[in-house]
Design a protein around this motif. Structure first.
Motif, PDB file in Angstrom:
ATOM      1  N   ASN A  12       0.785  -1.218   0.067  1.00 23.45           N
ATOM      2  CA  ASN A  12      -0.055   0.045  -0.016  1.00 23.45           C
ATOM      3  C   ASN A  12       0.917   1.229  -0.032  1.00 23.45           C
ATOM      4  OD1 ASN A  12       0.322  -1.189   2.792  1.00 23.45           O
ATOM      5  ND2 ASN A  12      -0.185   0.825   3.335  1.00 23.45           N
ATOM      6  N   ARG A  13       2.106   1.351   0.444  1.00 32.35           N
ATOM      7  CA  ARG A  13       3.002   2.672   0.363  1.00 32.35           C
ATOM      8  C   ARG A  13       4.348   1.638   0.229  1.00 32.35           C
ATOM      9  NH1 ARG A  13       4.800   3.459   5.919  1.00 32.35           N
ATOM     10  NH2 ARG A  13       3.919   1.980   7.396  1.00 32.35           N
ATOM     11  N   LEU A  15       8.195   0.933  -0.589  1.00 30.71           N
ATOM     12  CA  LEU A  15       9.010   0.141  -1.692  1.00 30.71           C
ATOM     13  C   LEU A  15       7.804  -0.932  -2.161  1.00 30.71           C
ATOM     14  CD1 LEU A  15      12.119  -0.202   0.203  1.00 30.71           C
ATOM     15  CD2 LEU A  15      11.964   0.883  -2.102  1.00 30.71           C
ATOM     16  N   ARG A  35      -2.515  -4.155   5.093  1.00 30.12           N
ATOM     17  CA  ARG A  35      -3.125  -4.335   6.657  1.00 30.12           C
ATOM     18  C   ARG A  35      -4.450  -3.822   6.673  1.00 30.12           C
ATOM     19  NH1 ARG A  35       1.317  -3.789  11.172  1.00 30.12           N
ATOM     20  NH2 ARG A  35       1.949  -1.729  10.101  1.00 30.12           N
ATOM     21  N   ASP A  60      -2.242  -9.072   6.612  1.00 26.88           N
ATOM     22  CA  ASP A  60      -1.563  -8.831   8.058  1.00 26.88           C
ATOM     23  C   ASP A  60      -0.574  -9.935   7.992  1.00 26.88           C
ATOM     24  OD1 ASP A  60      -0.164  -8.460  10.463  1.00 26.88           O
ATOM     25  OD2 ASP A  60      -1.650  -7.303  11.150  1.00 26.88           O
ATOM     26  N   ILE A  61       0.673  -9.723   7.735  1.00 28.72           N
ATOM     27  CA  ILE A  61       1.642 -10.878   7.834  1.00 28.72           C
ATOM     28  C   ILE A  61       1.903 -11.495   9.089  1.00 28.72           C
ATOM     29  CG2 ILE A  61       3.821  -9.671   8.265  1.00 28.72           C
ATOM     30  CD1 ILE A  61       4.961 -11.719   6.069  1.00 28.72           C
ATOM     31  N   ASN A  87       7.603  -8.126   1.151  1.00 29.93           N
ATOM     32  CA  ASN A  87       8.198  -6.760   1.034  1.00 29.93           C
ATOM     33  C   ASN A  87       7.903  -6.383   2.565  1.00 29.93           C
ATOM     34  OD1 ASN A  87       8.903  -3.987   0.001  1.00 29.93           O
ATOM     35  ND2 ASN A  87       6.638  -3.834   0.724  1.00 29.93           N
ATOM     36  N   SER A 146      15.436  -8.090   2.200  1.00 27.24           N
ATOM     37  CA  SER A 146      16.432  -7.991   3.198  1.00 27.24           C
ATOM     38  C   SER A 146      16.830  -6.583   3.391  1.00 27.24           C
ATOM     39  CB  SER A 146      17.474  -8.970   2.873  1.00 27.24           C
ATOM     40  OG  SER A 146      18.349  -9.041   3.799  1.00 27.24           O
ATOM     41  N   TYR A 170      16.571  -5.101  14.204  1.00 24.06           N
ATOM     42  CA  TYR A 170      16.311  -5.039  12.722  1.00 24.06           C
ATOM     43  C   TYR A 170      17.438  -6.004  11.810  1.00 24.06           C
ATOM     44  CZ  TYR A 170      15.627  -3.156   8.268  1.00 24.06           C
ATOM     45  OH  TYR A 170      15.295  -3.102   6.900  1.00 24.06           O
ATOM     46  N   LYS A 174      16.843  -9.459   9.568  1.00 23.92           N
ATOM     47  CA  LYS A 174      17.373  -9.439   7.916  1.00 23.92           C
ATOM     48  C   LYS A 174      18.276 -10.255   7.882  1.00 23.92           C
ATOM     49  CE  LYS A 174      14.309  -6.260   6.918  1.00 23.92           C
ATOM     50  NZ  LYS A 174      13.027  -6.635   6.033  1.00 23.92           N
ATOM     51  N   GLY A 201      18.499  -0.634  -1.527  1.00 23.05           N
ATOM     52  CA  GLY A 201      18.994   0.727  -1.362  1.00 23.05           C
ATOM     53  C   GLY A 201      18.491   1.177  -0.230  1.00 23.05           C
ATOM     54  N   VAL A 203      16.323   3.958   0.874  1.00 21.68           N
ATOM     55  CA  VAL A 203      15.506   4.780   0.076  1.00 21.68           C
ATOM     56  C   VAL A 203      14.498   5.736   0.976  1.00 21.68           C
ATOM     57  CG1 VAL A 203      13.691   4.371  -1.594  1.00 21.68           C
ATOM     58  CG2 VAL A 203      15.428   2.948  -1.236  1.00 21.68           C
ATOM     59  N   THR A 205      11.638   6.528   2.299  1.00 23.57           N
ATOM     60  CA  THR A 205      10.245   5.976   2.277  1.00 23.57           C
ATOM     61  C   THR A 205       9.980   6.403   3.887  1.00 23.57           C
ATOM     62  OG1 THR A 205      11.062   3.827   3.527  1.00 23.57           O
ATOM     63  CG2 THR A 205      10.720   3.908   1.080  1.00 23.57           C
TER      64      THR A 205
HETATM   65  N1  LIG Z   1      13.488   2.015   3.018  1.00 21.72           N
HETATM   66  C1  LIG Z   1      14.924   1.711   3.131  1.00 21.72           C
HETATM   67  O1  LIG Z   1      15.776   2.204   2.974  1.00 21.72           O
HETATM   68  C2  LIG Z   1      15.053   0.080   2.966  1.00 21.72           C
HETATM   69  C3  LIG Z   1      16.249  -0.403   2.662  1.00 21.72           C
HETATM   70  C4  LIG Z   1      16.496  -1.591   3.129  1.00 21.72           C
HETATM   71  C5  LIG Z   1      15.453  -2.867   3.295  1.00 21.72           C
HETATM   72  N2  LIG Z   1      13.996  -2.113   3.118  1.00 21.72           N
HETATM   73  C6  LIG Z   1      13.055  -3.084   3.459  1.00 21.72           C
HETATM   74  O2  LIG Z   1      12.219  -2.741   2.496  1.00 21.72           O
HETATM   75  C7  LIG Z   1      10.779  -3.299   2.939  1.00 21.72           C
HETATM   76  C8  LIG Z   1       9.567  -2.099   2.663  1.00 21.72           C
HETATM   77  O3  LIG Z   1      10.263  -1.017   3.376  1.00 21.72           O
HETATM   78  P1  LIG Z   1       9.792   0.629   3.236  1.00 21.72           P
HETATM   79  O4  LIG Z   1      10.848   1.182   3.486  1.00 21.72           O
HETATM   80  O5  LIG Z   1       8.871   0.712   2.063  1.00 21.72           O
HETATM   81  O6  LIG Z   1       8.602   0.471   4.588  1.00 21.72           O
HETATM   82  P2  LIG Z   1       7.494   1.326   4.840  1.00 21.72           P
HETATM   83  O7  LIG Z   1       7.373   2.748   4.182  1.00 21.72           O
HETATM   84  O8  LIG Z   1       7.694   1.344   6.288  1.00 21.72           O
HETATM   85  O9  LIG Z   1       6.467   0.431   4.450  1.00 21.72           O
HETATM   86  C9  LIG Z   1       6.325  -0.590   5.010  1.00 21.72           C
HETATM   87  C10 LIG Z   1       5.063  -1.297   4.624  1.00 21.72           C
HETATM   88  O10 LIG Z   1       5.145  -2.800   5.222  1.00 21.72           O
HETATM   89  C11 LIG Z   1       3.658  -3.026   5.746  1.00 21.72           C
HETATM   90  N3  LIG Z   1       3.730  -3.830   6.921  1.00 21.72           N
HETATM   91  C12 LIG Z   1       4.468  -3.584   8.073  1.00 21.72           C
HETATM   92  N4  LIG Z   1       4.040  -4.422   9.160  1.00 21.72           N
HETATM   93  C13 LIG Z   1       3.191  -5.388   8.419  1.00 21.72           C
HETATM   94  C14 LIG Z   1       2.320  -6.547   8.771  1.00 21.72           C
HETATM   95  N5  LIG Z   1       2.446  -6.938   9.936  1.00 21.72           N
HETATM   96  N6  LIG Z   1       1.406  -6.854   8.196  1.00 21.72           N
HETATM   97  C15 LIG Z   1       1.449  -6.439   6.414  1.00 21.72           C
HETATM   98  N7  LIG Z   1       2.133  -5.260   6.204  1.00 21.72           N
HETATM   99  C16 LIG Z   1       3.144  -4.837   7.169  1.00 21.72           C
HETATM  100  C17 LIG Z   1       3.453  -1.594   5.997  1.00 21.72           C
HETATM  101  O11 LIG Z   1       1.633  -1.657   6.175  1.00 21.72           O
HETATM  102  P3  LIG Z   1       1.067  -0.267   6.931  1.00 21.72           P
HETATM  103  O12 LIG Z   1       1.033   0.753   5.965  1.00 21.72           O
HETATM  104  O13 LIG Z   1      -0.140  -0.783   7.371  1.00 21.72           O
HETATM  105  O14 LIG Z   1       1.857   0.094   7.896  1.00 21.72           O
HETATM  106  C18 LIG Z   1       3.763  -0.934   4.898  1.00 21.72           C
HETATM  107  O15 LIG Z   1       2.981  -1.176   3.663  1.00 21.72           O
HETATM  108  C19 LIG Z   1      10.977  -3.650   4.456  1.00 21.72           C
HETATM  109  O16 LIG Z   1      10.981  -4.973   4.447  1.00 21.72           O
HETATM  110  C20 LIG Z   1      12.357  -3.071   4.852  1.00 21.72           C
HETATM  111  O17 LIG Z   1      12.964  -3.570   5.944  1.00 21.72           O
HETATM  112  C21 LIG Z   1      13.733  -0.873   3.316  1.00 21.72           C
END
Ligand SMILES: NC(=O)c1ccc[n+]([C@@H]2O[C@H](COP(=O)([O-])OP(=O)(O)OC[C@H]3O[C@@H](n4cnc5c(N)ncnc54)[C@H](OP(=O)(O)O)[C@@H]3O)[C@@H](O)[C@H]2O)c1
Length: 247
Positions: A12-13, A15, A35, A60-61, A87, A146, A170, A174, A201, A203, A205
């Motif tokens: 939904n938002r 990555l 969720r 919801d995972i 993701n 990861s 965290y 991972k 990367g 990113v 978010t």
């Molecule tokens: N951003 C970075 O720099 C970065 C770097 C390395 C890895 N990552 C990884 O990339 C992935 C996405 O990150 P992001 O930056 O896009 O994070 P984000 O903006 O915080 O988005 C997280 C997403 O995961 C969902 N989520 C969290 N808990 C959940 C649950 N229990 N059940 C289902 N959905 C759930 C959130 O849903 P809600 O909207 O309902 O909260 C949201 O859609 C993550 O695994 C993160 O660890 C991110």
């Protein structure tokens, strides 16, 4: 090959949403998990307006019943699943940071459990639940989101780009997810399924924060590429934009 069916958790938002945009292709149906169904429907509107063939599933995972419901959804509609992008994930506090939530000896036990529940145990449970459907795909692809800060090699190497970027709960979650990638890829090595870990990367978010150097528009590329690997592509690897990362 008929249309490939993809499931992106947390679509939904951030990555997950960007990856859904990047999978835009008449040959791919993208189902985003969300969720909150209302948030998911808003995202779905945007995806469809952008030309993505998409649907949304409330998901919801951390709820085992939702994993079974996802199995039932894909089984009843498509009889298989071609792409799973694991993701959805959570951070352990604001990153980068130095508070107890990032410390190996001060981390609250309940936080450690919560982060592992979402980022590791639930990912394994969902993937294993959906695996019978992925086995029915002619070219199954599993992408585990990861992070470079899950790399034990880089954390243990003074001077590496992440040596001082330590967030224990965290990072360890991972690292554990990376172990799942390696083990699952090994067990599936004689099938057409490819299992890889992605570092998107750092990113911009909600999780990555405004200091992240990479724009969201670039952030879905690694996941989308691993989700659509050709038959001769790698399995059991850890990648960022096509480059291997050390475990
Ligand atoms: N951003 C970075 O720099 C970065 C770097 C390395 C890895 N990552 C990884 O990339 C992935 C996405 O990150 P992001 O930056 O896009 O994070 P984000 O903006 O915080 O988005 C997280 C997403 O995961 C969902 N989520 C969290 N808990 C959940 C649950 N229990 N059940 C289902 N959905 C759930 C959130 O849903 P809600 O909207 O309902 O909260 C949201 O859609 C993550 O695994 C993160 O660890 C991110």
């Amino acid at each position: 090959m008929s249309q490939r069916i993809a499931f992106i958790t947390g679509g939904n938002r951030g990555l997950g949403f960007q990856t859904a945009l990047d999978l835009k292709n008449p040959g791919v149906k993208v189902v985003i998990g969300s969720r909150d169904l209302a948030q998911g429907e808003k995202a779905l509107e945007k995806l469809r307006a952008a030309g993505v063939d998409a649907d949304v599933l409330q998901f919801d995972i951390t709820k085992p019943a939702d994993a079974q419901a996802a199995y039932d959804y894909f089984n009843s509609r498509y009889g298989r699943l071609d792409i799973l992008v694991n993701n959805a994930g959570i951070a352990a506090g604001e990153f980068p940071g130095t508070g107890p939530e990032h410390s190996a000896f001060e981390v609250p036990s309940d936080l450690l459990h919560k982060v592992f529940e979402t980022n590791f145990f639930a990912q394994v449970a969902l993937t294993n639940t959906l695996l019978p459907l992925i086995r029915k795909s002619p070219a199954g692809r599993i992408v585990n989101l990861s992070s470079i800060i899950g790399s034990l090699t880089l954390h243990a190497t003074p001077g590496s780009p992440i040596y001082d970027a330590k967030s224990f709960a965290y990072d360890a979650s991972k690292t554990a997810l990376n172990a799942y990638t390696i083990h699952l890829a090994y067990e599936l090595r004689n099938t057409k399924i490819k299992v890889n870990s992605a570092h998107p990367g750092w990113v911009k978010t909600d999780m990555g924060g405004p200091r992240a150097p990479m724009e969201l528009s670039e952030g879905g590329k690694t996941s989308a590429a691993l989700a659509t690997l050709p038959d001769d592509g790698p399995t059991g690897g850890f990648f960022h934009l096509g480059q291997p990362l050390p475990w």
